[in-house]
Design an enzyme around this catalytic site. Structure first.
Site, mmCIF file in Angstrom:
data_model
loop_
_atom_site.group_PDB
_atom_site.id
_atom_site.type_symbol
_atom_site.label_atom_id
_atom_site.label_comp_id
_atom_site.label_asym_id
_atom_site.label_seq_id
_atom_site.Cartn_x
_atom_site.Cartn_y
_atom_site.Cartn_z
ATOM 1 N N LYS A 88 -14.247 17.737 10.119
ATOM 2 C CA LYS A 88 -15.370 17.878 11.041
ATOM 3 C C LYS A 88 -15.352 19.275 11.619
ATOM 4 C CE LYS A 88 -17.615 13.864 12.748
ATOM 5 N NZ LYS A 88 -17.773 12.843 13.760
ATOM 6 N N TRP B 103 -19.822 17.137 9.381
ATOM 7 C CA TRP B 103 -18.918 16.756 8.293
ATOM 8 C C TRP B 103 -19.025 17.697 7.115
ATOM 9 C CZ3 TRP B 103 -19.502 10.782 7.334
ATOM 10 C CH2 TRP B 103 -18.733 10.110 8.300
ATOM 11 N N THR C 38 0.855 -1.182 0.000
ATOM 12 C CA THR C 38 0.000 0.000 0.000
ATOM 13 C C THR C 38 0.894 1.235 0.000
ATOM 14 O OG1 THR C 38 -0.024 0.045 2.390
ATOM 15 C CG2 THR C 38 -1.803 -1.153 1.334
ATOM 16 N N GLU D 155 -5.705 -3.377 -1.642
ATOM 17 C CA GLU D 155 -6.269 -4.503 -0.885
ATOM 18 C C GLU D 155 -7.397 -5.214 -1.633
ATOM 19 O OE1 GLU D 155 -5.490 -1.547 0.225
ATOM 20 O OE2 GLU D 155 -4.872 -1.549 2.335
HETATM 21 P P1 AMP Z 1 -4.422 2.609 -3.354
HETATM 22 O O1 AMP Z 1 -4.379 1.350 -2.601
HETATM 23 O O2 AMP Z 1 -3.148 3.378 -3.321
HETATM 24 O O3 AMP Z 1 -4.913 2.441 -4.745
HETATM 25 O O4 AMP Z 1 -5.470 3.575 -2.617
HETATM 26 C C1 AMP Z 1 -6.803 3.180 -2.407
HETATM 27 C C2 AMP Z 1 -7.602 4.367 -1.985
HETATM 28 O O5 AMP Z 1 -7.717 5.322 -3.056
HETATM 29 C C3 AMP Z 1 -9.048 4.059 -1.635
HETATM 30 O O6 AMP Z 1 -9.166 3.522 -0.335
HETATM 31 C C4 AMP Z 1 -9.693 5.423 -1.772
HETATM 32 O O7 AMP Z 1 -9.483 6.236 -0.651
HETATM 33 C C5 AMP Z 1 -8.939 6.021 -2.945
HETATM 34 N N1 AMP Z 1 -9.726 5.858 -4.178
HETATM 35 C C6 AMP Z 1 -9.608 4.915 -5.110
HETATM 36 N N2 AMP Z 1 -10.488 5.116 -6.111
HETATM 37 C C7 AMP Z 1 -11.204 6.220 -5.784
HETATM 38 C C8 AMP Z 1 -12.270 6.943 -6.408
HETATM 39 N N3 AMP Z 1 -12.766 6.594 -7.573
HETATM 40 N N4 AMP Z 1 -12.756 8.024 -5.748
HETATM 41 C C9 AMP Z 1 -12.245 8.414 -4.568
HETATM 42 N N5 AMP Z 1 -11.235 7.783 -3.947
HETATM 43 C C10 AMP Z 1 -10.723 6.698 -4.547
#
Ligand code: AMP
Length: 547
Positions: A439, A444, A185, A330
């Protein structure tokens, strides 16, 4: 009663055999800056056999981690296709990480072999002495003799290594539950965490990517994989193209709008995938250098929220349909994809299109509030999203078997850390990352919604909204704005605040505005709000205050 069906493993070894024979004519094309070089899947098959023999010769056995430190190109695709198929574990390292993170990740994963792009040799050389488990470095498209390696590490040239090998290799049938690949991650808080994908999870997920409910990839497609192969396996595009016979177009290191558009003009891809910031850059370039990109029948955007105005720009001005999706490292990438339901028209259709999308089959979902109570899927109630399913991780990789961040799971469900609402027909709308939630006076304010509204102003190229401490309200939104170059009337903070006042209550309107040349981005191109908060806290962000 048992079925009469045969049992066959969902193995990437089978996928390699299938793709390189049945779809032998499909191609992987790599952009070289001014031209393209091309290899067929058939040629990839022969090179995969040589590569597997070479890796076996270097002592790579089942479960050994084989890493890459590479751009998206055909050689990277060869490593992708070969390593899992021979029972080893593919680990694409993020080439944009800070050295400390890279060292942590490669040591944690116990990478044994690393493929390094010629253009990245000097970056890699700096961290190599601290990578304790690496025994072999294979330089691709570069000068292997230029790499200084510590004692105990052998350096090889990719093509020389392949040339010396026989072109046949018996890729054995593998247990579908065994490890095939791993990704870490982005680790915006704490150490990065490792996710290990199985053959089965990658196969099932890639099959979903090929369906019309996701990208609808077909043998008639040429798919431009802008999303890096180190970002959740390029959202499974390498495997999905092998399943569908779609040809792949790889931008290598030419990721700026200008070369990307030159490549598109020459190669005319039919589909593409990238995070929103890439599309922002392309839209800006197209505004001053018009070009027909309507050969793209559909493009997929995810990884961060896609501003609706940007989506409409591509559809209305360029004839390109933008499909929004949500996912995580994940969740093997795809969790939801925003294809509107049958019959949705006009504004209703856009409401679906700009949402994060509809859940994929096999991805179960629920929302929970701060007290752990389930939240109804009524399209209005907000909660933290939890998911589970055969391509969702059930834990994080731990070399010592000590659980890593057990708190990320709730009775077998993955806590995503994303806050949003779900409609009765299974569409997800995110309002924030839990750690980015603002917040103010106990209420929110959705940073995603507000960012989208600021970015809807014609003078704004990009806007990121983040929470800053406030004595009276605990927290208030602060807006970082990048103004569009030469976009008619420039806007100031008061104008943009007035623009927001059309949709937002007075108490929600931000007082603090900062105008910056660029929003800081993470290693995979998302807004880096942690960096913005840090800059604000350190007093490095000059802002205007409207009271
Ligand atoms: P990663 O594992 O680096 O791809 O990050 C995943 C995170 O990216 C998710 O938990 C979201 O917070 C964010 N994310 C992925 N796709 C979107 C989307 N279409 N809109 C908003 N946030 C997103």
């Amino acid at each position: 009663m048992l079925s009469t069906m045969q049992d066959g493993p969902l193995s990437l070894a089978n996928l390699l055999r299938y793709a390189t024979s049945v779809h032998a004519d499909a191609t992987v094309t790599t952009w070289t800056g001014r031209a393209a070089r091309r290899r067929t899947f058939g040629e990839l098959g022969a090179r995969a056999a040589r590569l597997a023999n070479a890796l076996r010769g270097l002592g790579v056995g089942p479960s050994d981690r084989v890493a890459t430190f590479m751009w998206n190109n055909s050689e990277h695709m060869e490593v992708y296709a070969t390593v899992p198929a021979m029972g080893a574990v593919l680990h694409a390292l993020n080439i944009r990480l800070f050295p400390e993170q890279l060292v942590f990740i490669a040591n944690h994963a116990e990478d044994r072999v690393v493929f390094v792009d010629g253009s990245l040799v000097s970056t890699f050389e700096d961290v190599l002495p601290r990578l304790h488990t690496v025994r072999h470095v294979i330089v691709v498209n570069g000068d292997a003799s230029a790499l200084r390696a510590p004692r105990g590490v052998e350096v090889h040239d990719y093509e020389t290594l392949l040339e010396a090998q026989p072109g046949v290799y018996d890729f054995l049938v593998l247990d579908e539950r065994s490890a095939a690949a791993m990704c870490y991650t982005s680790g915006t808080t704490g150490d990065p965490k490792g996710v290990v994908y199985s053959h089965r999870s990658l196969y099932l997920h890639a099959m979903h990517v090929t369906t019309p409910a996701a990208m609808g990839l077909a043998a008639s497609d040429t798919c431009l994989a802008i999303v890096p192969m180190f970002h959740v396996n390029a959202w499974s595009l390498p495997f999905a193209s092998m399943l569908s016979g779609a040809s792949l177009l790889m931008p290598d290191r030419f990721l700026q709008p200008e070369p990307l558009l030159a490549m598109m003009e020459a190669e005319r891809p039919t589909t593409a995938a990238a995070v929103p910031t890439i599309w922002t850059g392309l839209a800006a370039r197209l505004a001053t250098h018009p070009q027909d990109i309507s050969h793209l029948r559909e493009v997929v955007v995810g990884g961060a929220a896609m501003p609706p105005t940007l989506m409409k720009t591509f559809e209305e001005q360029h004839g390109v349909k933008v499909v929004h999706g949500w996912g995580m490292t994940e969740t093997s990438s795809v969790g939801t994809v925003a294809h509107p339901p049958a019959g949705a028209a006009g504004e209703d259709r856009w409401r679906y299109r700009v949402s994060q999308g509809r859940f994929a089959p096999l991805v179960e979902f629920r929302l929970k509030d701060d007290n752990g109570t389930p939240v109804p899927h009524d399209g209005a109630s907000l909660g933290e999203l939890q998911v589970r399913g055969p391509w969702v991780t059930g834990s994080y990789y731990s070399p010592s078997d000590e659980p890593v961040e057990a708190g990320a799971f709730d009775d077998g469900w993955l806590r995503t850390g994303d806050v949003g609402r779900i409609s009765p027909d299974g569409f997800l709308t995110l309002v924030d990352r839990a750690k980015d939630v603002i917040k103010s006076g106990g209420e929110w304010i959705s940073s995603i919604d507000m960012e989208n509204d600021v970015m809807a102003h014609p003078a704004v190229a990009e806007a990121a909204i983040f929470g800053v401490p406030d004595e009276r309200w605990d927290e208030r939104p602060c807006v970082a704005v990048v103004l569009r170059n030469g976009a008619g009337e420039p806007a100031d903070a008061a104008t943009l605040r007035e623009h927001l006042a059309e949709n937002w209550a007075k108490w929600q309107l931000p007082e603090r505005w900062t105008f910056v040349a660029e929003i800081p981005k993470t290693s995979v191109g998302k807004f880096d709000k942690k960096a913005l908060r840090r800059q604000y806290a350190d007093g490095r962000l000059a802002f205007i205050r409207l009271d």
